[in-house]
Design a protein around this motif. Sequence first.
Motif, PDB file in Angstrom:
ATOM      1  N   SER A 225      21.011 -10.482  38.473  1.00 31.45           N
ATOM      2  CA  SER A 225      20.502 -10.369  39.838  1.00 31.45           C
ATOM      3  C   SER A 225      19.702  -9.077  39.985  1.00 31.45           C
ATOM      4  O   SER A 225      19.685  -8.230  39.080  1.00 31.45           O
ATOM      5  N   ARG A 226      19.057  -8.934  41.138  1.00 32.29           N
ATOM      6  CA  ARG A 226      18.248  -7.725  41.359  1.00 32.29           C
ATOM      7  C   ARG A 226      19.121  -6.464  41.319  1.00 32.29           C
ATOM      8  O   ARG A 226      18.736  -5.440  40.753  1.00 32.29           O
ATOM      9  N   ASP A 227      20.271  -6.531  41.923  1.00 27.49           N
ATOM     10  CA  ASP A 227      21.158  -5.363  41.925  1.00 27.49           C
ATOM     11  C   ASP A 227      21.597  -5.021  40.509  1.00 27.49           C
ATOM     12  O   ASP A 227      21.654  -3.837  40.126  1.00 27.49           O
ATOM     13  N   GLU A 228      21.918  -6.048  39.721  1.00 30.49           N
ATOM     14  CA  GLU A 228      22.335  -5.795  38.350  1.00 30.49           C
ATOM     15  C   GLU A 228      21.190  -5.212  37.519  1.00 30.49           C
ATOM     16  O   GLU A 228      21.395  -4.315  36.689  1.00 30.49           O
ATOM     17  N   GLN A 229      19.973  -5.741  37.726  1.00 31.90           N
ATOM     18  CA  GLN A 229      18.816  -5.191  37.007  1.00 31.90           C
ATOM     19  C   GLN A 229      18.590  -3.722  37.380  1.00 31.90           C
ATOM     20  O   GLN A 229      18.296  -2.883  36.505  1.00 31.90           O
ATOM     21  N   SER A 230      18.705  -3.408  38.666  1.00 34.46           N
ATOM     22  CA  SER A 230      18.526  -2.015  39.090  1.00 34.46           C
ATOM     23  C   SER A 230      19.564  -1.110  38.451  1.00 34.46           C
ATOM     24  O   SER A 230      19.262   0.011  38.007  1.00 34.46           O
ATOM     25  N   GLU A 231      20.791  -1.574  38.373  1.00 36.00           N
ATOM     26  CA  GLU A 231      21.854  -0.789  37.764  1.00 36.00           C
ATOM     27  C   GLU A 231      21.587  -0.575  36.281  1.00 36.00           C
ATOM     28  O   GLU A 231      21.787   0.520  35.737  1.00 36.00           O
ATOM     29  N   ILE A 232      21.123  -1.650  35.590  1.00 36.09           N
ATOM     30  CA  ILE A 232      20.800  -1.530  34.158  1.00 36.09           C
ATOM     31  C   ILE A 232      19.676  -0.510  33.941  1.00 36.09           C
ATOM     32  O   ILE A 232      19.743   0.346  33.047  1.00 36.09           O
TER      33      ILE A 232
ATOM     34  N   PRO B 297      10.464   0.715  35.053  1.00 35.52           N
ATOM     35  CA  PRO B 297      11.555  -0.276  35.104  1.00 35.52           C
ATOM     36  C   PRO B 297      11.375  -1.412  34.105  1.00 35.52           C
ATOM     37  O   PRO B 297      12.343  -1.846  33.466  1.00 35.52           O
ATOM     38  N   ASP B 298      10.149  -1.923  33.959  1.00 41.51           N
ATOM     39  CA  ASP B 298       9.942  -3.033  33.019  1.00 41.51           C
ATOM     40  C   ASP B 298      10.208  -2.587  31.584  1.00 41.51           C
ATOM     41  O   ASP B 298      10.841  -3.319  30.799  1.00 41.51           O
ATOM     42  N   ASN B 299       9.706  -1.349  31.231  1.00 38.02           N
ATOM     43  CA  ASN B 299       9.940  -0.867  29.879  1.00 38.02           C
ATOM     44  C   ASN B 299      11.432  -0.625  29.639  1.00 38.02           C
ATOM     45  O   ASN B 299      11.958  -0.867  28.541  1.00 38.02           O
ATOM     46  N   ALA B 300      12.125  -0.124  30.671  1.00 34.76           N
ATOM     47  CA  ALA B 300      13.564   0.107  30.521  1.00 34.76           C
ATOM     48  C   ALA B 300      14.293  -1.205  30.285  1.00 34.76           C
ATOM     49  O   ALA B 300      15.218  -1.290  29.453  1.00 34.76           O
ATOM     50  N   MET B 301      13.931  -2.273  31.010  1.00 33.23           N
ATOM     51  CA  MET B 301      14.571  -3.576  30.849  1.00 33.23           C
ATOM     52  C   MET B 301      14.296  -4.149  29.469  1.00 33.23           C
ATOM     53  O   MET B 301      15.204  -4.701  28.804  1.00 33.23           O
ATOM     54  N   THR B 302      13.017  -3.980  28.995  1.00 35.69           N
ATOM     55  CA  THR B 302      12.669  -4.482  27.658  1.00 35.69           C
ATOM     56  C   THR B 302      13.429  -3.725  26.588  1.00 35.69           C
ATOM     57  O   THR B 302      13.945  -4.310  25.622  1.00 35.69           O
ATOM     58  N   TRP B 303      13.537  -2.388  26.753  1.00 33.34           N
ATOM     59  CA  TRP B 303      14.261  -1.558  25.780  1.00 33.34           C
ATOM     60  C   TRP B 303      15.740  -1.959  25.727  1.00 33.34           C
ATOM     61  O   TRP B 303      16.345  -2.019  24.664  1.00 33.34           O
TER      62      TRP B 303
ATOM     63  N   ASN C 233      18.745   2.001  35.897  1.00 38.43           N
ATOM     64  CA  ASN C 233      19.215   3.360  36.193  1.00 38.43           C
ATOM     65  C   ASN C 233      20.059   3.932  35.067  1.00 38.43           C
ATOM     66  O   ASN C 233      20.048   5.131  34.791  1.00 38.43           O
ATOM     67  N   GLU C 234      20.864   3.051  34.414  1.00 40.44           N
ATOM     68  CA  GLU C 234      21.713   3.510  33.319  1.00 40.44           C
ATOM     69  C   GLU C 234      20.900   3.764  32.055  1.00 40.44           C
ATOM     70  O   GLU C 234      21.210   4.663  31.262  1.00 40.44           O
ATOM     71  N   CYS C 235      19.831   2.973  31.813  1.00 44.95           N
ATOM     72  CA  CYS C 235      19.085   3.056  30.557  1.00 44.95           C
ATOM     73  C   CYS C 235      17.961   4.105  30.567  1.00 44.95           C
ATOM     74  O   CYS C 235      17.556   4.598  29.504  1.00 44.95           O
ATOM     75  N   LEU C 236      17.406   4.426  31.733  1.00 40.52           N
ATOM     76  CA  LEU C 236      16.255   5.349  31.778  1.00 40.52           C
ATOM     77  C   LEU C 236      16.574   6.707  31.151  1.00 40.52           C
ATOM     78  O   LEU C 236      15.783   7.211  30.321  1.00 40.52           O
ATOM     79  N   PRO C 237      17.684   7.373  31.469  1.00 44.68           N
ATOM     80  CA  PRO C 237      17.952   8.679  30.842  1.00 44.68           C
ATOM     81  C   PRO C 237      18.059   8.585  29.323  1.00 44.68           C
ATOM     82  O   PRO C 237      17.555   9.443  28.588  1.00 44.68           O
ATOM     83  N   ILE C 238      18.711   7.513  28.829  1.00 42.92           N
ATOM     84  CA  ILE C 238      18.873   7.365  27.378  1.00 42.92           C
ATOM     85  C   ILE C 238      17.529   7.080  26.720  1.00 42.92           C
ATOM     86  O   ILE C 238      17.218   7.599  25.650  1.00 42.92           O
ATOM     87  N   MET C 239      16.715   6.230  27.371  1.00 44.90           N
ATOM     88  CA  MET C 239      15.396   5.884  26.820  1.00 44.90           C
ATOM     89  C   MET C 239      14.498   7.109  26.748  1.00 44.90           C
ATOM     90  O   MET C 239      13.756   7.306  25.778  1.00 44.90           O
ATOM     91  N   LYS C 240      14.548   7.968  27.775  1.00 44.16           N
ATOM     92  CA  LYS C 240      13.724   9.191  27.765  1.00 44.16           C
ATOM     93  C   LYS C 240      14.149  10.125  26.614  1.00 44.16           C
ATOM     94  O   LYS C 240      13.332  10.755  25.973  1.00 44.16           O
ATOM     95  N   ARG C 241      15.487  10.174  26.369  1.00 40.54           N
ATOM     96  CA  ARG C 241      15.995  11.096  25.366  1.00 40.54           C
ATOM     97  C   ARG C 241      15.721  10.604  23.951  1.00 40.54           C
ATOM     98  O   ARG C 241      15.494  11.378  23.029  1.00 40.54           O
TER      99      ARG C 241
END
Length: 347
Positions: A9-16, A34-40, A18-26
């Motif tokens: 769902s949209r809420d679940e995607q937003s949560e994913i 958001p799209d790149n974070a979801m793909t990653w 938010n959780e993945c962006l810091p790790i992806m940047k590091r």
Amino acid sequence: GSLISNLFSRDEQSEIVNECLPIMKRETSIPPTPDNAMTWFLDRVRTNLHVVLCFSPVGEKFRSRALKFPGLISGCTINWFQPWPKEALVSVSTHFLESFEIQCTAESKKNLYEVMASIQDSTSVACGAYFERFRRSTHVTPKSFLSFIKSYKEVYTSQEEEIGEQSSRMNHGLQKLDDASQAVELLKHDLAEMEKDLQIANQKADKVLTEVTQRSTEAEAIKEQIKKDKEKAETIVNEIEADRVVAEEKLEDARPALLEAEAALHTIKQANIATVRKLGRPPHLIMRVMDSTMILFRTKLPPIKPDAGLPCPKPSWAEALRFMSSSSFLTQLLQFPVDTINDEMVE
């Protein structure tokens, strides 16, 4: 493969995201969108998530699922597990039966492990021979071996309980036999004492027999007297029977009069009763009849006084008028129970 539609769902995607962006940047230099974070996130899932599906070839379920879901064949890596070697079967049976309590020596228990492995191995060979002969597949899987071990433990436990119960019953029966043997010895001792008492009792019995013989003679004399009394009683009964026959004959002679009286009673009307009630000085016979009627019905009568004009009691005409005034007087006459008339009423 692609992402399943509406898997998150949209809420679940937003949560994913938010959780993945810091790790992806590091860890990467991918632009933090958001799209790149979801793909990653999906790429990491494909890399790290492994699903293992285990199917047994026994039965029709594996064939049916393979036909319904071709991806199980085309999209999966298939590992066919071959039959366990005998050493593995011995190891498995040892693992499951080593802690299981069996009433045997350690050597016999070790042989049991070997026998169970041999049974599984020979069954597998027989399944292959069955396929070669009849071209029909019959599989014996490791799960079958585990079920075989479980069934053995259940049957052993059940039989051990049953045999234990039978052994307990046998021991109980032997104890009963031992108790019975001791009881027999006591009875023998008691029997010896009772034989002495029996001799004394026989002497007393002889004495009593003599007394009974004497009393029997006396009873015979009493019996003769009773026989004479019985003959007298039978004579009295015969006389009573003769009197009963005479009474029945007299009853039959009186029956026509009774029937005639009943017929005359049915001719009485309510108007006739009203006429009798209106008589100021009714005939003496009517008053006598009413006195007799009140006696039959057990009606309370006034004290008896002599009649001044006739040599008889004075009629109770006043009471008779009250008796006849009842609306059910005629019904009572018609339904009067003649069997209730006794000698006292007649007198």
